[in-house]
Design a protein around this motif. Sequence first.
Motif, mmCIF file in Angstrom:
data_model
loop_
_atom_site.group_PDB
_atom_site.id
_atom_site.type_symbol
_atom_site.label_atom_id
_atom_site.label_comp_id
_atom_site.label_asym_id
_atom_site.label_seq_id
_atom_site.Cartn_x
_atom_site.Cartn_y
_atom_site.Cartn_z
ATOM 1 N N GLN A 185 -52.821 52.597 13.055
ATOM 2 C CA GLN A 185 -52.759 53.658 14.055
ATOM 3 C C GLN A 185 -52.289 53.026 15.351
ATOM 4 O O GLN A 185 -52.883 52.066 15.834
ATOM 5 N N LEU A 186 -51.197 53.544 15.883
ATOM 6 C CA LEU A 186 -50.639 53.046 17.141
ATOM 7 C C LEU A 186 -50.704 54.145 18.193
ATOM 8 O O LEU A 186 -50.404 55.306 17.906
ATOM 9 N N ARG A 187 -51.053 53.743 19.386
ATOM 10 C CA ARG A 187 -51.018 54.660 20.526
ATOM 11 C C ARG A 187 -49.827 54.228 21.362
ATOM 12 O O ARG A 187 -49.837 53.166 21.990
ATOM 13 N N VAL A 188 -48.755 55.032 21.316
ATOM 14 C CA VAL A 188 -47.501 54.697 21.996
ATOM 15 C C VAL A 188 -47.125 55.832 22.937
ATOM 16 O O VAL A 188 -46.993 56.990 22.516
ATOM 17 N N ASN A 189 -46.963 55.497 24.192
ATOM 18 C CA ASN A 189 -46.555 56.468 25.210
ATOM 19 C C ASN A 189 -47.441 57.711 25.203
ATOM 20 O O ASN A 189 -46.987 58.837 25.362
ATOM 21 N N GLY A 190 -48.744 57.474 25.006
ATOM 22 C CA GLY A 190 -49.699 58.569 25.058
ATOM 23 C C GLY A 190 -49.843 59.379 23.782
ATOM 24 O O GLY A 190 -50.615 60.329 23.739
ATOM 25 N N LYS A 191 -49.109 59.021 22.738
ATOM 26 C CA LYS A 191 -49.190 59.732 21.465
ATOM 27 C C LYS A 191 -49.713 58.794 20.396
ATOM 28 O O LYS A 191 -49.467 57.595 20.433
ATOM 29 N N THR A 192 -50.403 59.361 19.423
ATOM 30 C CA THR A 192 -50.925 58.571 18.320
ATOM 31 C C THR A 192 -50.006 58.702 17.116
ATOM 32 O O THR A 192 -49.605 59.809 16.746
ATOM 33 N N TYR A 193 -49.679 57.564 16.519
ATOM 34 C CA TYR A 193 -48.828 57.503 15.334
ATOM 35 C C TYR A 193 -49.563 56.722 14.249
ATOM 36 O O TYR A 193 -50.330 55.812 14.543
ATOM 37 N N HIS A 194 -49.284 57.081 13.007
ATOM 38 C CA HIS A 194 -49.789 56.340 11.857
ATOM 39 C C HIS A 194 -48.572 55.774 11.130
ATOM 40 O O HIS A 194 -47.661 56.521 10.778
ATOM 41 N N VAL B 65 -51.640 43.484 16.056
ATOM 42 C CA VAL B 65 -52.144 43.197 17.396
ATOM 43 C C VAL B 65 -51.941 44.419 18.294
ATOM 44 O O VAL B 65 -52.835 44.825 19.031
ATOM 45 N N ALA B 66 -50.772 45.022 18.217
ATOM 46 C CA ALA B 66 -50.451 46.176 19.057
ATOM 47 C C ALA B 66 -51.337 47.377 18.747
ATOM 48 O O ALA B 66 -51.613 48.201 19.622
ATOM 49 N N ALA B 67 -51.817 47.464 17.516
ATOM 50 C CA ALA B 67 -52.654 48.598 17.120
ATOM 51 C C ALA B 67 -53.968 48.622 17.884
ATOM 52 O O ALA B 67 -54.643 49.647 17.918
ATOM 53 N N LEU B 68 -54.323 47.537 18.515
ATOM 54 C CA LEU B 68 -55.561 47.464 19.279
ATOM 55 C C LEU B 68 -55.376 47.879 20.738
ATOM 56 O O LEU B 68 -56.335 47.862 21.501
ATOM 57 N N SER B 69 -54.150 48.242 21.120
ATOM 58 C CA SER B 69 -53.826 48.473 22.529
ATOM 59 C C SER B 69 -53.045 49.761 22.723
ATOM 60 O O SER B 69 -52.521 50.342 21.781
ATOM 61 N N GLU B 70 -52.926 50.151 23.980
ATOM 62 C CA GLU B 70 -52.037 51.247 24.369
ATOM 63 C C GLU B 70 -50.663 50.628 24.611
ATOM 64 O O GLU B 70 -50.523 49.701 25.413
ATOM 65 N N VAL B 71 -49.662 51.125 23.903
ATOM 66 C CA VAL B 71 -48.296 50.618 24.014
ATOM 67 C C VAL B 71 -47.503 51.573 24.906
ATOM 68 O O VAL B 71 -47.545 52.792 24.715
ATOM 69 N N THR B 72 -46.782 51.017 25.858
ATOM 70 C CA THR B 72 -45.876 51.813 26.684
ATOM 71 C C THR B 72 -44.489 51.212 26.563
ATOM 72 O O THR B 72 -44.306 50.013 26.781
ATOM 73 N N THR B 73 -43.530 52.057 26.223
ATOM 74 C CA THR B 73 -42.132 51.642 26.149
ATOM 75 C C THR B 73 -41.393 52.217 27.351
ATOM 76 O O THR B 73 -41.952 53.000 28.122
ATOM 77 N N ILE B 74 -40.133 51.877 27.473
ATOM 78 C CA ILE B 74 -39.328 52.413 28.570
ATOM 79 C C ILE B 74 -39.312 53.941 28.535
ATOM 80 O O ILE B 74 -39.314 54.589 29.578
#
Length: 156
Positions: A8-17, A69-78
């Motif tokens: 589960q990734l949290r990217v740009n405020g959205k959750t993805y699996h 590793v990224a799955a443990l964090s909030e990811v923000t892209t450009i």
Amino acid sequence: MPRLRKYQLRVNGKTYHVDVDGDTPLLWVLRDVLGLKGTKYGCGVSQCGACTVHLDGRAVRSCVTDVAVAALSEVTTIEGLSAGGNHPVQQAWREIKVPQCGYCQPGQIMSAAALLAENPNPDDQEIDRAMSLNICRCGTYPRIREAIHKAAGGAS
């Protein structure tokens, strides 16, 4: 044979699996699985900075950051830095006309935004140190520094 796992990734405020091997670089998950093409592939070995994203606000190289590793964090892209490209760094980049070819700019902007979040009024040495891991083949470093000062509210 790689063992796929659901992350589960949290990217740009959205959750993805995503179903990927845990050591898959975040860069490829962002670009190839999630379709977020703003983060660029440059060198693949954390030397150029083109792939810079934020993990919990810190600038990291997504080409060497495992998805586990990224799955443990909030990811923000450009794409998620601001709605409509109106982050102060993005605005300053346009006003100063920083990009030449533009390829490295998403990584440059993400590094600059992380710097300003940590240090809202950096001097030239602090900017140079923070941005030293981002390579611009076109050599727009003076404009990059000027834009960071502008985004910080300093003289441009």
